[in-house]
Scaffold this active site. Sequence first.
Site, mmCIF file in Angstrom:
data_model
loop_
_atom_site.group_PDB
_atom_site.id
_atom_site.type_symbol
_atom_site.label_atom_id
_atom_site.label_comp_id
_atom_site.label_asym_id
_atom_site.label_seq_id
_atom_site.Cartn_x
_atom_site.Cartn_y
_atom_site.Cartn_z
ATOM 1 N N THR A 17 -9.893 -2.298 -3.730
ATOM 2 C CA THR A 17 -9.092 -3.164 -2.861
ATOM 3 C C THR A 17 -9.901 -3.589 -1.635
ATOM 4 O OG1 THR A 17 -7.144 -1.884 -3.503
ATOM 5 C CG2 THR A 17 -6.888 -3.331 -1.630
ATOM 6 N N ARG A 21 -15.391 2.712 -2.309
ATOM 7 C CA ARG A 21 -15.043 3.957 -1.610
ATOM 8 C C ARG A 21 -15.202 5.136 -2.562
ATOM 9 N NH1 ARG A 21 -9.758 2.133 1.907
ATOM 10 N NH2 ARG A 21 -10.839 0.486 3.021
ATOM 11 N N SER A 112 -11.888 3.683 5.889
ATOM 12 C CA SER A 112 -10.610 3.407 6.539
ATOM 13 C C SER A 112 -9.840 4.665 6.952
ATOM 14 C CB SER A 112 -9.779 2.520 5.618
ATOM 15 O OG SER A 112 -8.630 2.103 6.282
ATOM 16 N N HIS A 113 -8.658 4.825 6.394
ATOM 17 C CA HIS A 113 -7.774 5.922 6.780
ATOM 18 C C HIS A 113 -8.085 7.206 6.014
ATOM 19 C CE1 HIS A 113 -6.509 3.707 3.354
ATOM 20 N NE2 HIS A 113 -5.853 4.763 2.921
ATOM 21 N N LYS A 125 -18.421 -2.089 2.490
ATOM 22 C CA LYS A 125 -17.902 -3.369 2.012
ATOM 23 C C LYS A 125 -18.650 -4.522 2.662
ATOM 24 C CE LYS A 125 -13.951 -4.289 5.004
ATOM 25 N NZ LYS A 125 -12.570 -4.705 5.056
ATOM 26 N N ASP A 276 -6.056 3.626 12.753
ATOM 27 C CA ASP A 276 -6.667 4.472 11.720
ATOM 28 C C ASP A 276 -8.181 4.628 11.916
ATOM 29 O OD1 ASP A 276 -7.406 1.877 11.091
ATOM 30 O OD2 ASP A 276 -7.436 2.279 8.943
ATOM 31 N N ASP A 278 -10.884 3.105 10.938
ATOM 32 C CA ASP A 278 -11.732 1.956 11.290
ATOM 33 C C ASP A 278 -11.008 0.934 12.156
ATOM 34 O OD1 ASP A 278 -10.080 1.274 9.150
ATOM 35 O OD2 ASP A 278 -11.489 -0.221 8.392
ATOM 36 N N ASP A 280 -8.186 -0.878 11.796
ATOM 37 C CA ASP A 280 -7.478 -2.080 11.343
ATOM 38 C C ASP A 280 -5.994 -1.849 11.071
ATOM 39 O OD1 ASP A 280 -7.911 -0.650 9.051
ATOM 40 O OD2 ASP A 280 -8.939 -2.256 7.958
ATOM 41 N N ARG A 281 -5.582 -0.583 10.973
ATOM 42 C CA ARG A 281 -4.156 -0.318 10.737
ATOM 43 C C ARG A 281 -3.434 0.009 12.038
ATOM 44 N NH1 ARG A 281 -3.202 2.829 5.126
ATOM 45 N NH2 ARG A 281 -4.565 1.530 3.869
ATOM 46 N N THR A 343 -1.953 -7.313 -2.867
ATOM 47 C CA THR A 343 -2.424 -6.329 -1.890
ATOM 48 C C THR A 343 -3.916 -6.502 -1.660
ATOM 49 O OG1 THR A 343 -0.717 -4.745 -2.478
ATOM 50 C CG2 THR A 343 -2.751 -3.849 -1.554
ATOM 51 N N GLU A 362 0.897 -6.469 5.979
ATOM 52 C CA GLU A 362 1.056 -5.691 4.759
ATOM 53 C C GLU A 362 1.854 -4.435 5.064
ATOM 54 O OE1 GLU A 362 -2.339 -5.816 1.772
ATOM 55 O OE2 GLU A 362 -3.328 -5.497 3.683
ATOM 56 N N GLU A 363 2.560 -3.969 4.044
ATOM 57 C CA GLU A 363 3.335 -2.736 4.199
ATOM 58 C C GLU A 363 2.438 -1.552 4.523
ATOM 59 O OE1 GLU A 363 2.617 -0.314 1.818
ATOM 60 O OE2 GLU A 363 1.311 -1.766 0.852
ATOM 61 N N SER A 364 1.159 -1.642 4.166
ATOM 62 C CA SER A 364 0.232 -0.529 4.352
ATOM 63 C C SER A 364 -0.266 -0.456 5.800
ATOM 64 C CB SER A 364 -0.938 -0.670 3.392
ATOM 65 O OG SER A 364 -1.567 -1.926 3.567
ATOM 66 N N LYS A 375 -7.253 -7.209 9.267
ATOM 67 C CA LYS A 375 -6.091 -6.748 10.001
ATOM 68 C C LYS A 375 -6.591 -6.014 11.234
ATOM 69 C CE LYS A 375 -5.389 -2.775 6.911
ATOM 70 N NZ LYS A 375 -6.298 -2.944 5.786
ATOM 71 N N ARG A 495 1.677 3.978 -6.403
ATOM 72 C CA ARG A 495 2.509 3.563 -5.276
ATOM 73 C C ARG A 495 3.790 2.941 -5.830
ATOM 74 N NH1 ARG A 495 -0.994 4.560 -1.311
ATOM 75 N NH2 ARG A 495 -2.978 3.470 -1.064
HETATM 76 C C1 G16 Z 1 -6.939 -1.550 2.363
HETATM 77 C C2 G16 Z 1 -6.811 -3.040 2.265
HETATM 78 C C3 G16 Z 1 -5.386 -3.440 2.454
HETATM 79 C C4 G16 Z 1 -4.488 -2.702 1.472
HETATM 80 C C5 G16 Z 1 -4.701 -1.215 1.625
HETATM 81 C C6 G16 Z 1 -3.965 -0.419 0.578
HETATM 82 O O1 G16 Z 1 -6.648 -1.148 3.662
HETATM 83 O O2 G16 Z 1 -7.608 -3.684 3.225
HETATM 84 O O3 G16 Z 1 -5.295 -4.814 2.280
HETATM 85 O O4 G16 Z 1 -3.155 -3.008 1.687
HETATM 86 O O5 G16 Z 1 -6.061 -0.907 1.469
HETATM 87 O O6 G16 Z 1 -4.478 -0.761 -0.670
HETATM 88 P P1 G16 Z 1 -4.146 0.098 -1.944
HETATM 89 O O7 G16 Z 1 -2.655 0.058 -2.060
HETATM 90 O O8 G16 Z 1 -4.853 -0.593 -3.073
HETATM 91 O O9 G16 Z 1 -4.621 1.504 -1.703
HETATM 92 P P2 G16 Z 1 -7.623 -0.211 4.460
HETATM 93 O O10 G16 Z 1 -6.950 0.015 5.777
HETATM 94 O O11 G16 Z 1 -7.743 1.021 3.604
HETATM 95 O O12 G16 Z 1 -8.907 -0.958 4.534
#
Ligand code: G16
Length: 542
Positions: A17, A21, A112-113, A125, A276, A278, A280-281, A343, A362-364, A375, A495
């Site tokens: 996504t 990772r 990220s998180h 990335k 989070d 990095d 962005d959340r 997503t 996004e919901e995330s 984000k 999910r």
């Molecule tokens: C990444 C993507 C987001 C996505 C999230 C969850 O976030 O940048 O667009 O919504 O992963 O993705 P998944 O449901 O496939 O785990 P981040 O904050 O991890 O970079």
Amino acid sequence: MIKTVSTTAFDDQKPGTSGLRKKVRHFQQTNYVQNFIQSIFDSLEGFEGKTLVIGGDGRYFNREVIQTAIKMAAVAGFGRVLVGKGGILSTPAASNVIRKYAAFGGIILSASHNPGGPDEDFGIKYNIGNGGPAPEGITDKIHANTKSITEYTILDAPDLDLDAQGTQTLGDMTVEVIDPVADYAELMESLFDFPAIRAMFEGGFTMSFDAMSAVTGPYATEILENRLGAPKGTVVNGTPLEDFGGHHPDPNLVHAKELYDRMMADDAPDFGAASDGDGDRNLIIGRGIFVTPSDSLALLAANAHLAPGYAKGLAGIARSMPTSGAADRVAEALCIEIYETPTGWKFFGNLLDAGKATICGEESAGTGSDHVREKDGLWAVLLWLNILAVRKEPVKDIVTAHWAKYGRNQYTRHDYEAVETDAANGLMDALRGRLADLPGTTVADLTVATADDFSYHDPVDGSVSKNQGVRIGFEDGSRVVFRLSGTGTSGATLRVYLEKLDTGPGSAERETQAALADVIAAADELAGIKSRTGRDAPDVIT
Ligand code: G16
């Protein structure tokens, strides 16, 4: 001296996504990092002499990979690298630097998180010149290159000093170590009414921002405490640590529980927020009320005009498909377009570039706008602060007034983590196999109205992205979406996104899991979650 190194392809370097990772130890295999970086460079054209931005969230292994990336960029032909001091750049700050300095692109190092440390996660990335994550056309090329790579090239040179701001030379390339915070803070100041927010803090407004020992610490301290005058101590866990203090830097109710508990106490601050690994959340909590990311998107869109950067209104709103429909009704009221994407933030890039959408979410826990192409956690916090400074009402009142006007989307996500991959794929395949037969059937007292596997047709470049999540709509308007995460590093994460529009009396007080009980039951019956995964309950509920 240029070194050409023979290598063997790895068969597991498909970007997910948001980039590649894996566990740190996986990345530490001989040539694993080099193969992937070479595959990125080999997928690009026309970057000779141009600028590459490199930075990461400071997690364990960040510095080593940055040194490697810089030495490989020097051979590949880039003219200049901009790198954050200490190797640090939050993801939105990196996006801003790429845009501001008209760079060709950037390499962002982050998982990220996900947790950090020698036994935890790392990620790489590539972002393109608009500052956003590479679209699928490029990530597909990168993946193809990773499968056929036989050699990579790197400059055999001593490590650069990443802690000294200023310019150094490496081969024919210059390397500028830049202040990671300054450009970003300036951008935020251009979007929001800093004097109004400062006056709110002077008037006694209280806030707690949990940087989760991750990258936003220095950004939040500079912006909230230094520029906006929030009292010292407003930012907690503000020093970035390579292992995030052993925690998950994931701003949700499980991993930011301390903040949540504090915000639910009688003496809670007016406003609580977190970001989070990095940056962005975001997590938004008012005194006594958690604001879901889907609601936050809708509320920010409805109130964005109160901030100077958005005073002229929004061109459109975009949300990922599993995000609740709360923003849709705001778009309807504002008479602007709503876009539904798969997503992944990369899908917003075209809409933002084309001026079709101004705000995305996004919901995330991701919200952002056309100011960058990622984000942006602190951006969301600052837009909330700007709105609070203008409306002068508690968060809870603003949210409940919003629900009273638009209705409340009861919304939750249930995650089943580290599920055996075959079991998770089997569950999804079985659902996909039944889609045509589901409409008209009744599960757990709910009748299925629609069932499909989401396909996205990009309205800007015409590209089509298939298999983006199974969505089942019920006759009463409620909905469940099933998809497998593209960001996990062990097994599969299932999910399950559950949603229902709650407009009846008492909706503001209704507890979300209880309000969604019938949809939750229907989801289990439809997918056989318990029987196929062997799990009795989700690992994380957001
Ligand atoms: C990444 C993507 C987001 C996505 C999230 C969850 O976030 O940048 O667009 O919504 O992963 O993705 P998944 O449901 O496939 O785990 P981040 O904050 O991890 O970079």
